[in-house]
Enzyme design. Structure first.
Site, PDB file in Angstrom:
ATOM      1  N   GLY A 133      37.750  -0.445  56.258  1.00 42.65           N
ATOM      2  CA  GLY A 133      37.027   0.773  55.902  1.00 42.65           C
ATOM      3  C   GLY A 133      37.394   1.913  56.833  1.00 42.65           C
ATOM      4  O   GLY A 133      37.897   1.718  57.946  1.00 42.65           O
ATOM      5  N   PHE A 188      33.348   8.754  61.064  1.00 43.33           N
ATOM      6  CA  PHE A 188      33.179   8.309  62.444  1.00 43.33           C
ATOM      7  C   PHE A 188      34.389   7.542  62.964  1.00 43.33           C
ATOM      8  O   PHE A 188      34.552   7.393  64.166  1.00 43.33           O
ATOM      9  CB  PHE A 188      31.953   7.399  62.568  1.00 43.33           C
ATOM     10  CG  PHE A 188      30.645   8.144  62.535  1.00 43.33           C
ATOM     11  CD1 PHE A 188      30.604   9.530  62.473  1.00 43.33           C
ATOM     12  CD2 PHE A 188      29.457   7.445  62.542  1.00 43.33           C
ATOM     13  CE1 PHE A 188      29.407  10.206  62.427  1.00 43.33           C
ATOM     14  CE2 PHE A 188      28.244   8.122  62.511  1.00 43.33           C
ATOM     15  CZ  PHE A 188      28.213   9.504  62.447  1.00 43.33           C
ATOM     16  N   GLY A 189      35.210   7.026  62.107  1.00 40.88           N
ATOM     17  CA  GLY A 189      36.356   6.249  62.550  1.00 40.88           C
ATOM     18  C   GLY A 189      36.714   5.172  61.551  1.00 40.88           C
ATOM     19  O   GLY A 189      36.609   5.377  60.339  1.00 40.88           O
ATOM     20  N   LYS A 194      33.580  -1.943  64.507  1.00 48.33           N
ATOM     21  CA  LYS A 194      33.524  -0.520  64.168  1.00 48.33           C
ATOM     22  C   LYS A 194      34.073   0.291  65.330  1.00 48.33           C
ATOM     23  O   LYS A 194      33.588   0.176  66.457  1.00 48.33           O
ATOM     24  CB  LYS A 194      32.092  -0.092  63.867  1.00 48.33           C
ATOM     25  CG  LYS A 194      31.555  -0.598  62.549  1.00 48.33           C
ATOM     26  CD  LYS A 194      30.233   0.070  62.204  1.00 48.33           C
ATOM     27  CE  LYS A 194      29.767  -0.302  60.812  1.00 48.33           C
ATOM     28  NZ  LYS A 194      28.509   0.398  60.434  1.00 48.33           N
ATOM     29  N   ASP A 198      18.553   5.875  55.104  1.00 47.62           N
ATOM     30  CA  ASP A 198      19.752   6.047  54.263  1.00 47.62           C
ATOM     31  C   ASP A 198      19.946   4.835  53.352  1.00 47.62           C
ATOM     32  O   ASP A 198      21.036   4.257  53.288  1.00 47.62           O
ATOM     33  CB  ASP A 198      20.994   6.269  55.125  1.00 47.62           C
ATOM     34  CG  ASP A 198      22.160   6.859  54.326  1.00 47.62           C
ATOM     35  OD1 ASP A 198      21.892   7.490  53.277  1.00 47.62           O
ATOM     36  OD2 ASP A 198      23.312   6.700  54.751  1.00 47.62           O
TER      37      ASP A 198
END
Length: 659
Positions: free
Chosen positions: A43, A47-48, A66, A164
């Site tokens: 992914g 954000f990165g 992540k 969210d």
């Protein structure tokens, strides 16, 4: 394989022994913090990047890594991005361990990047499920609420608000079919529900309530609002922002259901309405309150929750057409099978003189279902006739490929090798080799004579949705959710080149008869023509208003057909790129399209459960065939032009004959 951790690297996959990245020349980090080995990019976002990794301290078990490498510009934006990334780690730590929330395993900095390591959840998001398998029915919505509300109750009891909740942030875990709530990057403590600067938006538009969008305030009822909006999206297939009328100040989700001849009980409707009230005081105050009302609803007699299917091994997985009636035990359709057909010599590879190819369209006499093939335990997603023998291959979300004898209807082989659902099968022109692809990110090549798996081809980093074999039998093409098309040598499985530049995930590929070009379709709503020798795109066909599910090329190489979720099939000129006809009669998404050997007859299959036969010269609808009790997912035409096969979410394949 090992992944390059340069967040700007275009092709981060490298061989195990690589010292520097073959793409960007960045030094390869084999063991991040001495234990985490990045092996696959899964992914990317603002954000990165997110990687699949192996934890050496836990017997090389898989985890999610992540990497924080924000695209935000300016000190203020960067500080906010850092805050949100750190916040996800803090909230996961605060929540401890819950079986339906990813476990935080580590949080650290290395080489000027921040990293968060968490438990890997193997499964699909609810948005991915809906796109592949259709909307939920009432049983599915009720099952979703009953599964997820206790998780929210757990979160809220620890003074945390997610803020969210969307279909993209809920994963159905494959091993036990449980829903897992992910992405706590914008979660907040109750004590931190302070007003942000005017214009600040927290959450996702359409799912977030007004108090979040206006001022950044959030409460337990805010999460319940987002959960209700998620249910409405999964129930109707329409994004929440398009279901609410600001002029009338009310939700229009019931009207959206009625357009598709669907409905839910008034009792569940009342629960959904209360979840998405504008005023906080009108909503449910807690997840437990929703559960209390939900468990007081009348039971659904004989209902099976939407998307639920049984694996052959007995473990629960996801699927099941939202509108299909319950099947009989064993996965067979409730419709009695048709009488065996009288198979013509064409099924042994010959073509009778009275059915000569390329001179006329299929005779408009009449089509009837002459055989139903039952045996798959889930949706049948793909089918292919063997051009040389009376055999048909089918692939399914039950992870298997089956070979059928068309003369007897008997299953000849059950090819089990894919770890996840099979998306497409294709048979070589010589009829000796079958290639398949699936959600396990692989392509597999099989010997049709023996059923032996010849090789497994790896290289894509996400689901492989499409495969095609060239007319000469040596060129293999594949298309993937990783937005690349790859060309391989079929006999060795070696990569020839990658075609990049598509704006969306690739859902279908087909090679022209002369092997000079390839046509693709996908989620960017376009049909693209690629020059295979040069490896570049030469033309984009624009006209569809939604994603392209499948493309087909006429045997004479002059016509392209594309099926789309916009409920149409479009016919294009290969030479000019011009639109010839728009075929509009299906009432729901068109999932499949094929062109007959005469290069005139077009066959399409749709989520509306019908197979339609068109005349490409006039654009007229010739026949509409109805027998399936679920969405039609694939169609194929026999080389004689006198037989059509259709696959469906009702777990069957039907054979149609022009009589």
């Amino acid at each position: 394989m090992i992944c390059c951790l340069n967040p700007n690297c275009a092709q981060p996959i490298n061989p195990d022994a690589a010292g520097n990245c073959q793409c960007c020349n960045t030094p390869i980090i084999t063991d991040l913090r001495g234990r985490y080995r990045p092996i696959k990019l899964i992914g990317r976002g603002g954000f990165g990047r997110t990687y699949l990794a192996q934890d050496r301290d836990r017997l090389n078990s898989y985890c999610v890594l992540k990497q924080f490498a924000p695209q935000a510009q300016g000190t203020k934006s960067l500080d906010k991005a850092i805050q949100l990334f750190q916040q996800e780690a803090e909230r996961l730590h605060d929540l401890g361990e819950h079986p339906q929330i990813p476990t935080l395993m580590a949080y650290f900095e290395q080489d000027q990047y921040l990293y968060l390591v968490q438990q890997m959840i193997d499964g699909k998001t609810l948005l991915q499920e809906m796109r592949r398998r259709g909307t939920l029915d009432e049983a599915g919505v009720r099952s979703l609420l009953e599964d997820l509300l206790p998780v929210l109750q757990f979160v809220h009891e620890r003074n945390i608000i997610h803020r969210d909740i969307t279909p993209s942030n809920i994963i159905r875990r494959q091993v036990d079919n449980k829903l897992v709530l992910i992405d706590f990057g914008v979660a907040k403590q109750f004590s931190e529900t302070i007003l942000h600067e005017p214009g600040t938006r927290i959450g996702t538009e359409g799912y977030a309530p007004i108090e979040q969008l206006r001022g950044g305030q959030a409460y337990p009822s805010s999460d319940l609002y987002s959960l209700g909006a998620t249910c409405l999206h999964l129930l109707t297939g329409v994004k929440p922002e398009r279901l609410y009328s600001p002029l009338e100040g009310r939700w229009m989700w019931r009207e959206a259901l009625q357009q598709n001849n669907l409905k839910v009980s008034p009792q569940l409707g009342n629960v959904l309405d209360r979840l998405v009230k504008d005023l906080i005081s009108d909503r449910y105050a807690s997840a437990q309150d929703v559960l209390t009302d939900l468990r007081g609803l009348p039971s659904l007699e004989g209902a099976v929750p939407g998307w639920v299917r049984q694996h052959p091994e007995g473990k629960i997985s996801t699927s099941s057409p939202p509108s299909a009636p319950p099947s009989r035990p064993g996965g067979t359709s409730s419709r009695p099978p048709s009488q065996p057909p009288s198979i013509s010599p064409a099924y042994s590879g010959g073509t009778p003189a009275s059915q000569s190819v390329g001179k006329r369209p299929l005779a408009p006499r009449g089509w009837r279902c002459v055989r139903t093939l039952s045996g798959h335990s889930s949706w049948v997603t793909t089918i292919a006739f063997n051009p040389k023998t009376p055999i048909l291959a089918s692939g399914s979300l039950d992870d298997t490929i089956r070979l059928w004898n068309l003369q007897t209807g008997a299953m000849l082989e059950n090819l089990a090798g894919h770890a996840r659902g099979v998306n497409e099968v294709v048979i070589s022109p010589g009829g000796q080799v079958l290639a398949s692809c699936g959600d396990d990110d692989t392509i597999k090549v099989w010997n049709l004579a023996t059923g032996e798996l010849l090789q497994t081809i790896k290289g894509h980093i996400r689901d492989v949705n499409a495969v095609a074999i060239g007319a000469n039998g040596w060129l293999l093409a594949s298309g993937s959710d990783d937005r690349t098309i790859k060309l391989w040598k079929l006999d060795r499985g070696t990569l020839i080149k990658s075609l990049t530049g598509s704006a969306g995930m690739i859902k279908s590929v087909v090679i022209t008869p002369d092997e000079r070009f390839l046509v693709s379709g996908g989620l960017d709503n376009k049909v693209r023509l690629w020059n295979l020798q040069q490896g570049v795109m030469v033309r984009a066909f624009s006209g569809h208003f939604n994603s392209v599910s499948q493309v087909a090329i006429a045997p004479n190489g002059k016509l392209i057909a594309s099926a789309s979720k916009d409920k149409t099939v479009r016919l294009w000129s290969m030479a000019s790129g011009g639109l010839i006809h728009t075929l509009s009669d299906h009432t729901q998404e068109v999932n499949a399209v094929a062109i007959a050997p005469d290069s005139v007859t077009v066959v399409s299959g749709s989520r509306d459960g019908t197979v339609k036969i068109w005349d490409a010269q006039t654009g007229n609808l010739k026949h509409s065939l109805s027998a399936h009790t679920g969405a039609v997912t694939a169609v194929a035409i026999h080389r004689s032009g006198q037989y059509i096969a259709s696959a469906s979410a009702d777990k069957t394949v039907k054979i149609w004959q022009n009589i």
